[in-house]
Design a protein around this motif. Structure first.
Motif, PDB file in Angstrom:
ATOM      1  N   GLN A  29       0.948  -0.989  -0.162  1.00  0.00           N
ATOM      2  CA  GLN A  29       0.023   0.128  -0.123  1.00  0.00           C
ATOM      3  C   GLN A  29       0.907   1.282   0.036  1.00  0.00           C
ATOM      4  O   GLN A  29       0.301   2.315  -0.589  1.00  0.00           O
ATOM      5  CB  GLN A  29      -0.892   0.002   1.280  1.00  0.00           C
ATOM      6  N   PHE A  30       1.882   1.253   0.600  1.00  0.00           N
ATOM      7  CA  PHE A  30       2.686   2.597   0.684  1.00  0.00           C
ATOM      8  C   PHE A  30       3.822   2.764  -0.646  1.00  0.00           C
ATOM      9  O   PHE A  30       4.385   3.804  -0.748  1.00  0.00           O
ATOM     10  CB  PHE A  30       3.518   2.598   1.972  1.00  0.00           C
ATOM     11  N   PHE A  31       4.278   1.521  -1.036  1.00  0.00           N
ATOM     12  CA  PHE A  31       5.290   1.507  -2.045  1.00  0.00           C
ATOM     13  C   PHE A  31       4.794   1.060  -3.409  1.00  0.00           C
ATOM     14  O   PHE A  31       4.978   1.389  -4.444  1.00  0.00           O
ATOM     15  CB  PHE A  31       6.620   0.996  -1.713  1.00  0.00           C
ATOM     16  N   THR A  32       4.711  -0.416  -3.231  1.00  0.00           N
ATOM     17  CA  THR A  32       4.468  -1.352  -4.637  1.00  0.00           C
ATOM     18  C   THR A  32       3.382  -0.547  -5.626  1.00  0.00           C
ATOM     19  O   THR A  32       3.346  -0.726  -6.747  1.00  0.00           O
ATOM     20  CB  THR A  32       4.298  -2.618  -4.329  1.00  0.00           C
ATOM     21  N   GLY A  33       2.211  -0.214  -4.919  1.00  0.00           N
ATOM     22  CA  GLY A  33       1.193   0.316  -5.709  1.00  0.00           C
ATOM     23  C   GLY A  33       1.452   1.548  -6.454  1.00  0.00           C
ATOM     24  O   GLY A  33       0.818   1.858  -7.539  1.00  0.00           O
ATOM     25  N   TYR A  34       2.617   2.167  -6.425  1.00  0.00           N
ATOM     26  CA  TYR A  34       2.645   3.224  -7.063  1.00  0.00           C
ATOM     27  C   TYR A  34       3.817   2.816  -8.262  1.00  0.00           C
ATOM     28  O   TYR A  34       4.132   3.900  -9.131  1.00  0.00           O
ATOM     29  CB  TYR A  34       3.512   4.364  -6.331  1.00  0.00           C
ATOM     30  N   GLY A  35       3.984   1.323  -8.449  1.00  0.00           N
ATOM     31  CA  GLY A  35       4.682   1.068  -9.642  1.00  0.00           C
ATOM     32  C   GLY A  35       6.257   1.289  -9.327  1.00  0.00           C
ATOM     33  O   GLY A  35       6.680   1.206  -8.234  1.00  0.00           O
ATOM     34  N   ALA A  36       7.045   1.108 -10.230  1.00  0.00           N
ATOM     35  CA  ALA A  36       8.301   1.067 -10.300  1.00  0.00           C
ATOM     36  C   ALA A  36       9.109   2.160  -9.754  1.00  0.00           C
ATOM     37  O   ALA A  36       9.979   2.090  -8.858  1.00  0.00           O
ATOM     38  CB  ALA A  36       9.162   0.927 -11.772  1.00  0.00           C
ATOM     39  N   ILE A  37       8.407   3.166  -9.612  1.00  0.00           N
ATOM     40  CA  ILE A  37       8.991   4.654  -9.058  1.00  0.00           C
ATOM     41  C   ILE A  37       8.925   4.302  -7.174  1.00  0.00           C
ATOM     42  O   ILE A  37       9.280   4.967  -6.618  1.00  0.00           O
ATOM     43  CB  ILE A  37       8.052   5.845  -9.424  1.00  0.00           C
ATOM     44  N   GLY A  38       8.130   3.357  -7.001  1.00  0.00           N
ATOM     45  CA  GLY A  38       7.989   3.041  -5.630  1.00  0.00           C
ATOM     46  C   GLY A  38       9.215   2.793  -4.974  1.00  0.00           C
ATOM     47  O   GLY A  38       9.503   2.962  -3.717  1.00  0.00           O
ATOM     48  N   ILE A  39      10.058   2.194  -5.819  1.00  0.00           N
ATOM     49  CA  ILE A  39      11.495   1.727  -5.313  1.00  0.00           C
ATOM     50  C   ILE A  39      12.268   3.115  -4.953  1.00  0.00           C
ATOM     51  O   ILE A  39      13.082   3.080  -3.629  1.00  0.00           O
ATOM     52  CB  ILE A  39      12.203   1.105  -6.663  1.00  0.00           C
ATOM     53  N   ALA A  40      11.891   4.298  -5.528  1.00  0.00           N
ATOM     54  CA  ALA A  40      12.563   5.605  -4.907  1.00  0.00           C
ATOM     55  C   ALA A  40      12.331   5.748  -3.489  1.00  0.00           C
ATOM     56  O   ALA A  40      12.684   6.208  -2.701  1.00  0.00           O
ATOM     57  CB  ALA A  40      12.378   6.644  -6.011  1.00  0.00           C
ATOM     58  N   GLY A  41      10.829   5.407  -3.362  1.00  0.00           N
ATOM     59  CA  GLY A  41      10.232   5.762  -1.969  1.00  0.00           C
ATOM     60  C   GLY A  41      10.937   4.914  -0.853  1.00  0.00           C
ATOM     61  O   GLY A  41      10.851   5.397   0.232  1.00  0.00           O
ATOM     62  N   THR A  42      11.185   3.612  -1.174  1.00  0.00           N
ATOM     63  CA  THR A  42      12.011   2.953  -0.217  1.00  0.00           C
ATOM     64  C   THR A  42      13.281   3.518   0.465  1.00  0.00           C
ATOM     65  O   THR A  42      13.663   3.485   1.324  1.00  0.00           O
ATOM     66  CB  THR A  42      12.120   1.378  -0.851  1.00  0.00           C
ATOM     67  N   LEU A  43      13.691   4.137  -0.749  1.00  0.00           N
ATOM     68  CA  LEU A  43      15.211   4.746  -0.360  1.00  0.00           C
ATOM     69  C   LEU A  43      14.897   6.148   0.587  1.00  0.00           C
ATOM     70  O   LEU A  43      15.769   6.116   1.612  1.00  0.00           O
ATOM     71  CB  LEU A  43      16.082   5.323  -1.711  1.00  0.00           C
ATOM     72  N   VAL A  44      14.026   6.882   0.366  1.00  0.00           N
ATOM     73  CA  VAL A  44      13.721   8.023   1.217  1.00  0.00           C
ATOM     74  C   VAL A  44      13.215   7.441   2.334  1.00  0.00           C
ATOM     75  O   VAL A  44      13.733   8.058   3.577  1.00  0.00           O
ATOM     76  CB  VAL A  44      12.496   8.720   0.618  1.00  0.00           C
ATOM     77  N   SER A  45      12.515   6.457   2.815  1.00  0.00           N
ATOM     78  CA  SER A  45      12.160   6.021   3.798  1.00  0.00           C
ATOM     79  C   SER A  45      13.034   5.454   4.642  1.00  0.00           C
ATOM     80  O   SER A  45      13.570   5.707   5.729  1.00  0.00           O
ATOM     81  CB  SER A  45      10.952   4.867   3.976  1.00  0.00           C
ATOM     82  N   GLY A  46      14.170   4.820   3.949  1.00  0.00           N
ATOM     83  CA  GLY A  46      15.288   4.235   4.456  1.00  0.00           C
ATOM     84  C   GLY A  46      16.211   5.200   5.309  1.00  0.00           C
ATOM     85  O   GLY A  46      16.763   5.120   6.190  1.00  0.00           O
ATOM     86  N   LEU A  47      16.346   6.416   4.475  1.00  0.00           N
ATOM     87  CA  LEU A  47      17.447   7.452   5.163  1.00  0.00           C
ATOM     88  C   LEU A  47      16.536   8.184   6.246  1.00  0.00           C
ATOM     89  O   LEU A  47      17.138   8.612   7.148  1.00  0.00           O
ATOM     90  CB  LEU A  47      17.493   8.372   4.012  1.00  0.00           C
ATOM     91  N   LEU A  48      15.445   8.397   6.012  1.00  0.00           N
ATOM     92  CA  LEU A  48      14.519   8.867   7.299  1.00  0.00           C
ATOM     93  C   LEU A  48      14.605   8.052   8.713  1.00  0.00           C
ATOM     94  O   LEU A  48      14.901   8.287   9.687  1.00  0.00           O
ATOM     95  CB  LEU A  48      12.996   8.956   6.943  1.00  0.00           C
ATOM     96  N   PHE A  49      14.465   6.730   8.174  1.00  0.00           N
ATOM     97  CA  PHE A  49      14.522   5.578   9.570  1.00  0.00           C
ATOM     98  C   PHE A  49      15.905   5.961  10.140  1.00  0.00           C
ATOM     99  O   PHE A  49      15.952   5.661  11.223  1.00  0.00           O
ATOM    100  CB  PHE A  49      14.471   4.290   8.884  1.00  0.00           C
ATOM    101  N   ALA A  50      17.027   5.861   9.316  1.00  0.00           N
ATOM    102  CA  ALA A  50      18.573   5.962   9.998  1.00  0.00           C
ATOM    103  C   ALA A  50      18.707   7.336  10.782  1.00  0.00           C
ATOM    104  O   ALA A  50      19.133   7.235  11.816  1.00  0.00           O
ATOM    105  CB  ALA A  50      19.720   5.907   8.755  1.00  0.00           C
ATOM    106  N   PHE A  51      18.137   8.326  10.319  1.00  0.00           N
ATOM    107  CA  PHE A  51      18.451   9.767  10.857  1.00  0.00           C
ATOM    108  C   PHE A  51      17.316   9.676  12.042  1.00  0.00           C
ATOM    109  O   PHE A  51      17.614  10.058  13.164  1.00  0.00           O
ATOM    110  CB  PHE A  51      17.788  10.515  10.028  1.00  0.00           C
ATOM    111  N   LEU A  52      16.059   9.410  11.980  1.00  0.00           N
ATOM    112  CA  LEU A  52      15.101   9.361  13.160  1.00  0.00           C
ATOM    113  C   LEU A  52      15.709   8.565  14.192  1.00  0.00           C
ATOM    114  O   LEU A  52      15.680   8.793  15.568  1.00  0.00           O
ATOM    115  CB  LEU A  52      13.816   9.088  12.748  1.00  0.00           C
TER     116      LEU A  52
END
Length: 365
Positions: A29-52
């Motif tokens: 629901q948060f990434f795959t449903g947006y298609g291939a561009i959802g892969i970029a979303g996983t990178l954004v979330s990963g960076l936020l998780f590391a910082f937070l």
């Protein structure tokens, strides 16, 4: 280096990688449903998780916080901190309810049993676990993580390399998948990534605050938060591409990763169902622990009584269904998480500015 950073990282990851993540439903629901561009979303979330993760663990370690309430008070002040705490506690209870619903979905999908059976079983396990000491809970949750992680990764990587669907077919399938920002004025992969990080950091915030407070070395606490965040980012990325590669056959499935496991073999599917229950269990324990700790001191008789009451109430509410609860509870919790992200960012910036001012003052003497 001691093992404490790894213990923090594993616990942080275990709390967040619960039923919603491991089932594939969250990532869908948060990434795959947006298609291939959802892969970029996983990178954004990963960076936020590391910082937070770094910021929360460092703050609680510096304060030697015994609960997340102290950290909230430091971020927002006494009155506003109390309001945020009450709202956060309410939604943490909601995530616990989602986990109980997820257990029911597994037993219904894999074994053909009534959803109530899985909910009752998990409720009993959660109640028994909450009777342990706090460090015992943390150690138990962190031990579960590595084994279950390996299983999920094996299945998703296998599924990716055995997929034969074309990119056009997968993008068309993605257009039919409900995403978390459907119904908004505009739907965008970046919104999905930001909301995923925000609601998950709200989920992990209470337990991460407790673990950070138990760590005297601030640098070790910070490293643990960073490692946990990076690990989460890698897992989200891998699970997302595994789901996307097989998206044409996952529409309408409550437990997508369990469906992928079934395609490998019935034995793998059975093992995966047990792994999912364990992951759901780890998150459910963290959520009901944090919620009960809001009303009574951990390990006290009152705490145990509240744990039983809240878990049983959650069992009743869990009958509304897994996918429905994820789509309802998580976006609202994401708003609370966004407030936390802004506050943590401001705190980080102001701390850096003070450090620079102190260094400049020292250099001028």
């Amino acid at each position: 280096m001691s093992k404490q950073p790894f213990l923090i990282a594993m616990t942080f990851m275990s709390i967040i990688i619960g039923g919603g993540f491991a089932s594939g439903q969250e990532v869908l629901q948060f990434f795959t449903g947006y298609g291939a561009i959802g892969i970029a979303g996983t990178l954004v979330s990963g960076l936020l998780f590391a910082f937070l993760g770094m910021q929360i663990a460092r703050m609680s370690s510096t304060m030697q916080a015994s609960s997340h309430k102290e950290v909230l008070e430091a971020l927002f002040g006494k009155r506003a901190g109390l309001v945020i705490d009450l709202v956060l506690s309410f939604f943490l209870f909601g995530v616990g309810v989602v986990m109980l619903a997820g257990s029911g979905s597994i037993f219904a999908q894999q074994y053909g049993l009534p959803p109530l059976f899985g909910g009752v079983l998990l409720s009993v396990l959660v109640i028994l676990t909450l009777c342990l000491r706090v460090r015992g809970i943390i150690n138990l949750i962190s031990l579960i993580m590595p084994v279950l992680l390996l299983l999920v990764l094996t299945i998703t990587v296998y599924s990716f390399f055995t997929s034969s669907a074309s990119l056009e077919t997968l993008e068309a399938a993605a257009a039919e998948v409900p995403t978390i920002s459907d119904g908004w004025s505009f739907s965008h992969w970046f919104i999905g990534a930001l909301l995923y990080a925000s609601f998950n950091i709200a989920v992990g915030f209470p337990m991460l605050s407790v673990i950070g407070g138990l760590t005297r070395d601030t640098r070790e606490a910070s490293l643990g938060g960073i490692l946990g965040g990076v690990g989460l980012g890698v897992l989200i990325f891998l699970l997302n591409i595994g789901l996307f590669a097989n998206l044409e056959r996952l529409a309408g499935v409550d437990m997508p990763s369990l469906m992928l496991a079934t395609a490998v073999s019935p034995v793998v599917a059975m093992v995966m169902s047990v792994a999912l229950i364990c992951m759901i269990y780890s998150t459910a324990v963290g959520m009901f622990f944090a919620f009960s700790a809001r009303f009574a001191a951990p390990e006290s008789g009152r705490f145990k009584l509240f744990s039983v009451i809240f878990t049983l109430v959650g069992l009743v509410l869990s009958q509304f269904g897994f996918s429905t609860l994820i789509g309802t509870v998580y976006p609202m919790l994401g708003v609370v998480g966004l407030i936390l992200i802004v506050a943590l960012g401001i705190r980080w910036y102001s701390t850096r500015q003070r450090s620079k001012a102190q260094l400049a003052s020292s250099a001028s003497r």
